[in-house]
Design an enzyme around this catalytic site. Sequence first.
Site, PDB file in Angstrom:
ATOM      1  N   SER A 130       4.905   2.516   5.589  1.00 12.92           N
ATOM      2  CA  SER A 130       5.107   1.649   4.303  1.00 12.92           C
ATOM      3  C   SER A 130       4.060   1.372   3.554  1.00 12.92           C
ATOM      4  O   SER A 130       4.010   0.966   2.479  1.00 12.92           O
ATOM      5  CB  SER A 130       5.972   0.674   4.716  1.00 12.92           C
ATOM      6  N   SER A 133       3.279   1.935  10.077  1.00 14.78           N
ATOM      7  CA  SER A 133       3.127   1.805   8.786  1.00 14.78           C
ATOM      8  C   SER A 133       1.443   1.942   7.948  1.00 14.78           C
ATOM      9  O   SER A 133       1.536   1.919   6.787  1.00 14.78           O
ATOM     10  CB  SER A 133       3.772   0.496   8.118  1.00 14.78           C
ATOM     11  N   LYS A 189      -1.924  -4.428   0.008  1.00 12.56           N
ATOM     12  CA  LYS A 189      -0.634  -4.005   0.098  1.00 12.56           C
ATOM     13  C   LYS A 189       0.305  -4.898  -0.582  1.00 12.56           C
ATOM     14  O   LYS A 189       0.076  -6.065  -0.367  1.00 12.56           O
ATOM     15  CB  LYS A 189      -0.235  -3.673   1.572  1.00 12.56           C
TER      16      LYS A 189
END
Length: 467
Positions: free
Chosen positions: A162, A186, A87
């Site tokens: 996210s 997330s 990420k």
Amino acid sequence: MNADCPPSPVAPSASSLRHALDALAARRITAVALIEQALEAAQASKRDLRAFAAIDRDGALAAAAESDRRYAQGRQRPLEGLAIGVKDLIDTQGIETSYGSAAYLGHLPDADADVVRALIERGAIPVGKTATHEFAWGVTTASATFGDTLNPLDRTRIPGGSSGGAAAAIACGAVAAGLGTDTGGSVRIPAALCGVVGFKPSFGALPTRGIFALAPTLDHPGFLGATVDDVALLAGAFHIEMPQHAASPSARLGVVREIAPVPPSAEVASAFDTAVAKLGEFLACTTVDAPGLFDGVFEAFAHIVLTEGGVEHFRRNATDRIATHYGRETIERLERAKSITLGDYARAQQARRDFTARLHRAMSQLDYLVLPTCPCTAPQVNQASIDIGHWSGTVREALMTYTAPFNVAGFPAISIPLAARDGRLPAGLQIVAKPGRDGALLQIAQQIEGLMHTGTSTHPPTTRSTP
């Protein structure tokens, strides 16, 4: 459902980490060939879905060549040669890490985050940085700077966030697994919306050094994968291991069908009820009857995120830099953060302690909770609000109501896909364990995953309460 993933090569990495490991160990494929295929698929998903923010072709191929040398010498490590995504909130040495923000374009960290280093030391190879909502502060992985990440199962839908880039990349077969972060859902939210697995270990089980903080007392690094086994392989780098013995056939599951005020949609409720009925044939399921269990927890969560997020950003950046380079959504949240008082934060932390105590009591006679990961399937791109039954509210509140409580309490949680029927979008089944029971949680999740796919179990039926 419009299953229109970008075309990508058929590679062992696209199915599961275990298949890739087996192929590498048997030398049916070289690490260089596998990584080349993963890079091609990652590039396609970057172009068509905006699943990746950056791709490290040179670094990944150099690491793959070293992996091939290790295999030739019989010195391979547990994750040797496996392609993963990382990420864009997590530092990677020499690979651009923008944290999803125009404020950090061109930023090259001088060291890997601890979670990245641990995986690299076991042989994993990051092929690139998967897209994130700006600073992980959102559930859609939308970006005015980089373009919105799209759900590969239907490009008119969001992938969740996210960690939406990681879920999209896994769902379309670019990589089988990757690193994400989870402050209020997330990892689990995009896993549910994209039909993959998302695992958030207990708070503190994974190191956070080298990860851009959103709310430090809520932040959990986590893993996404095509299967439970994929996330378990990565978790093993952090001494999270499934028990060696078989899962107990008498595991006690507490069923939570709804967290007020947000009901599950008819589609999610049907899929969840079908799953619980199937589980009840093999495991002891009982409805959790704990009035007020989740009262006030989302409000406490929101106050903590605003307070800690505000402190983090105002500590790192001058106000003029925020105003000039941050996205509108983040700026609006930081403006709201200015109105939170120390008393508000103290009350939120007390509400957190109260909820955590209630949750421990509710689970005192249970091994796990099962509940929907999200109350709805993937909303449309740019959809701001949503109606579910009698409830209307923001997409953010809808998607986080069922996940954020377990960040507040620090309990480990995993989302596994519920079977999508008649071409519909997938939903997620969330399983929650007590803190420190991470390995056992992975084990029961793998057992339930098998039940969802085959409808059979190695254990005899268990007498159960009616859910």
